[in-house]
Design a protein around this motif. Structure first.
Motif, PDB file in Angstrom:
ATOM      1  N   GLY A  14       0.818  -1.212   0.000  1.00  0.00           N
ATOM      2  CA  GLY A  14       0.000   0.000   0.000  1.00  0.00           C
ATOM      3  C   GLY A  14       0.847   1.256   0.000  1.00  0.00           C
ATOM      4  N   GLU A  15       1.905   1.280   0.789  1.00  0.00           N
ATOM      5  CA  GLU A  15       2.788   2.435   0.817  1.00  0.00           C
ATOM      6  C   GLU A  15       3.478   2.636  -0.525  1.00  0.00           C
ATOM      7  N   ILE A  16       3.915   1.551  -1.133  1.00  0.00           N
ATOM      8  CA  ILE A  16       4.557   1.659  -2.451  1.00  0.00           C
ATOM      9  C   ILE A  16       3.569   2.196  -3.477  1.00  0.00           C
ATOM     10  N   LEU A  17       2.320   1.691  -3.448  1.00  0.00           N
ATOM     11  CA  LEU A  17       1.311   2.134  -4.404  1.00  0.00           C
ATOM     12  C   LEU A  17       0.981   3.614  -4.199  1.00  0.00           C
ATOM     13  N   VAL A  56       3.748   5.776  -5.606  1.00  0.00           N
ATOM     14  CA  VAL A  56       3.764   5.818  -7.082  1.00  0.00           C
ATOM     15  C   VAL A  56       2.608   6.651  -7.614  1.00  0.00           C
ATOM     16  N   LEU A  57       1.383   6.432  -7.086  1.00  0.00           N
ATOM     17  CA  LEU A  57       0.220   7.131  -7.625  1.00  0.00           C
ATOM     18  C   LEU A  57       0.220   8.609  -7.289  1.00  0.00           C
ATOM     19  N   ASN A  58       0.647   8.941  -6.082  1.00  0.00           N
ATOM     20  CA  ASN A  58       0.607  10.343  -5.649  1.00  0.00           C
ATOM     21  C   ASN A  58       1.937  11.067  -5.857  1.00  0.00           C
ATOM     22  N   ASN A  59       2.873  10.346  -6.426  1.00  0.00           N
ATOM     23  CA  ASN A  59       4.191  10.931  -6.659  1.00  0.00           C
ATOM     24  C   ASN A  59       4.760  11.508  -5.365  1.00  0.00           C
ATOM     25  N   GLU A  60       4.669  10.703  -4.302  1.00  0.00           N
ATOM     26  CA  GLU A  60       5.148  11.127  -2.998  1.00  0.00           C
ATOM     27  C   GLU A  60       6.343  10.277  -2.589  1.00  0.00           C
TER      28      GLU A  60
END
Length: 312
Positions: free
Chosen positions: A33-36, A39-43
């Motif tokens: 979840g943290e990796i996703l 990636v999605l939020n560019n954080e």
């Protein structure tokens, strides 16, 4: 005998170790979840949140693995955790609905989020543990393993001379021996008419039910002696109750101080009866069930349907 705290096929450590493995393995969910999210939020990847999750799950798994609690203790601990987790989740939901401002801002949002995450992963691990580990064991336990008949050398077998025909009666004797046990059903006698054909018992093997003023051999002879009287009593009662038009009497139970005495009619024409005894007061209903199954099996072996499906 009281139930054991742990099933014999499941060593003490297994219950805790398996759940500890599932709990530790559930760390993969927040990690992905943290990796996703990154990636999605560019954080940036949140190492702190991931480390906290890993630490809590790891410590919990290590405690479970090291404690090696038994099955019953584990189930009680799980029940207690679910009560606490449910109450905490319900409280959080109430506060979010009634006072959402109380849960806003740092560090409250982060703390509440982490607590919810840990509780959710723990409940997920419990659900996974139940379906993958505990449910198959419970299903297997619900189907009792077939019990082997008592060895012939462990039982007392009395045959009536001139009445017991091995060719005819062996199959009935085998059924009675299969129903006999040291724990539940202690005596079974097979009658044709008023005459006993054979009787089988485990009186000599019982340690907890010794007669006070007689020997086990004398106890056996008394049951042999009173068997025809039970059959006569059944016939007398059957005649008296015939006015009720409910059909013939097929079963009678004497609940005595030490166990119970049972009469079962197997067939009316020709007359075949079975008398059974349990000496254990705690096994009255179990012994009754065993004799009912025996009566069905004896009728099956004589080519008849159960009494409930065919006239006697």
């Amino acid at each position: 005998m009281p139930p054991s705290d742990n099933a014999p096929a499941q060593p003490k450590a297994v219950w805790a170790e398996r759940f500890a493995g599932i709990l530790a393995g559930s760390f993969a969910i927040p990690l992905l979840g943290e990796i996703l999210l990154a990636v999605l939020n560019n954080e940036d990847f949140d190492y702190l949140r991931t480390a906290i999750t890993a630490m809590v799950l790891g410590v919990g798994a290590a405690i479970l693995y090291a404690s090696q609690v038994g099955r019953i203790v584990f189930q009680r601990a799980r029940a207690g955790f679910l009560i606490v987790a449910g109450f905490a989740t319900a409280t959080q939901g109430f506060l979010q609905a009634a006072r959402p401002e109380w849960l806003r801002g740092d560090p409250i949002e982060g703390v509440v989020g982490m607590i919810t995450l840990i509780l959710g992963l723990s409940v997920f691990a419990m659900g996974w543990f139940y379906f993958r580990v505990e449910a198959p064991v419970a299903e297997a336990a619900a189907i009792p393993a077939p019990r082997e008949p008592l060895p012939i050398e462990t039982v007392s077998f009395v045959r009536a001379q001139g009445r017991y025909d091995a060719t005819k009666h062996t199959k009935y004797f085998d059924a009675c021996r299969a129903a006999l046990s040291l724990e539940v059903l202690h005596y079974v006698a097979y009658y044709e008419g008023r005459h006993q054909v054979f009787a089988i018992d485990v009186f000599d093997r019982l340690e907890d039910f010794q007669p006070v003023e007689a020997t086990q051999a004398q106890r056996r002879e008394k049951y042999h002696e009173h068997g025809p009287q039970l059959i006569d009593l059944m016939a007398e009662l059957d005649g008296r109750f015939s006015v009720l038009e409910t059909g013939p009497l097929i079963r009678m139970v004497f609940d005595v101080e030490q166990g119970a005495i049972y009469y079962y009619m197997i067939n009316s024409n020709p007359a075949v009866h079975v008398i059974g005894v349990t000496l254990d007061q705690a096994q009255i209903h179990t012994a009754d069930d065993a004799l009912e199954k025996l009566s069905v099996e004896l009728r099956r072996r004589s080519g008849r349907l159960p009494i409930t499906q065919q006239n006697t």
